[in-house]
Design an enzyme around this catalytic site. Structure first.
Site: not given
Length: 322
Positions: A38, A106
């Site tokens: 991430h 995402e």
């Protein structure tokens, strides 16, 4: 028998702590590692997000366990040609015990340069082209590629492993599971969904490995475990495509205000009862997963690893015969 691994959460912990957890996981009998990739955590309470490739390098010196990224998005934030080089180096460092897990990503992590966030169909198209670019570069040959989404000119990855890096593809819906079966060397998912496993296999994934994962919160009581899980991971309960389209941790915090603690009750193993953990593992076996990765939420990692080693690991062989 299912292979059980530990899921290292880059959203909750810094790089040195992740390496420490990997060592404890190996000592507790875990057989492999997942590690998340991430740029941001889902919320500020989680509080971390180290650069995963640095951590993966450190893991190669700290543990002998296989490592899979769960998962890397090789389409927007980092060009697939760079991911190809990073994955090849990781595979050399880990002496072939590295798997590149990839997914369509995402907005939380991928929008940071101001790029438009494409709809799901385009993201899957980009992922397919990115995987093709990565595989071409892992040949060790000089590559020039002019595709719809990516351009690569006169690129060659010189440091490559003896065998191509396996690329597993994540899927949380029918289209993604189908793509995973068609282009992936394996399948990654965080839901014990037998239909998705079937779609993956029917699309070309028959005989290929399947990896699943889930979160737990071991604690002295179920109530304490649930409270910690709700404090740190209420975003896990957000429905639909929110996880793919919300752009910042602040937006996830706002959406998570709708997630009461009661909504999380019963959705993940919490507390000291081994049976809830074994039942969840059994659900992944029944869905057809070969490997299952477990993540302990919160700071009480030592207690969890002792619990796993004493209470869960000895009972796992019996799951296959239930």
């Amino acid at each position: 028998m299912v292979r059980c691994g530990y899921f290292l959460s880059c959203e909750e912990f810094g790089p040195r702590e992740l390496v420490r957890q990997a060592k404890m996981a190996e000592q507790a009998g875990f057989e492999a590692l997942w590690i998340s990739d991430h740029y941001h955590p889902w919320n500020d309470a989680q509080g971390n997000s180290p650069f995963v490739w640095s951590v993966i390098g450190a893991l190669s010196e700290a543990t002998s366990l296989p490592v899979t990224t769960a998962v890397t998005c090789p389409t927007v934030r980092i060009h697939p040609a760079i991911i190809a080089q990073a994955a090849a180096t990781a595979a050399v460092q880990h002496e072939g015990r590295f798997v590149l897990g990839v997914g369509s990503g995402e907005a939380l992590n991928e929008h940071i340069f101001g790029d438009a966030w494409p709809p799901a169909g385009i993201r899957l198209e980009m992922l397919e082209e990115a995987v093709a670019v990565i595989r071409a570069l892992h040949s060790g040959e000089e590559i020039t590629h002019h595709g719809r989404h990516y351009t690569v000119e006169n690129a060659r990855v010189y440091t490559v492993p003896d065998r191509p890096v396996p690329i597993y593809v994540s899927g949380f819906g029918p289209k993604a599971a189908g793509l995973a079966g068609r282009i992936g060397d394996g399948f990654v998912c965080t839901s014990p969904d037998a239909d998705l496993v079937r779609m993956f296999r029917e699309a070309g994934g028959a005989g290929k490995p399947t990896q699943g994962g889930f979160k737990v919160c071991h604690a002295p009581t179920a109530e304490e475990g649930l409270a910690t899980a709700h404090q740190l991971w209420p975003n896990a309960m957000l429905p639909g495509e929110l996880a793919q389209v919300l752009p910042t941790p602040r937006h996830f915090e706002q959406a998570s205000e709708l997630v009461g603690k009661d909504l999380m009750s019963g959705t993940l193993p919490c507390g000291p009862d081994p049976q809830s953990y074994l039942d969840t593992l059994r659900g992944y076996l029944d869905a057809g997963f070969d490997e299952v990765y477990v993540n302990q939420i919160g700071p009480d990692q030592e207690r969890f690893f002792r619990f796993w080693e004493r209470e869960i690991r000895p009972a796992i062989p019996q799951l296959a015969h239930v």
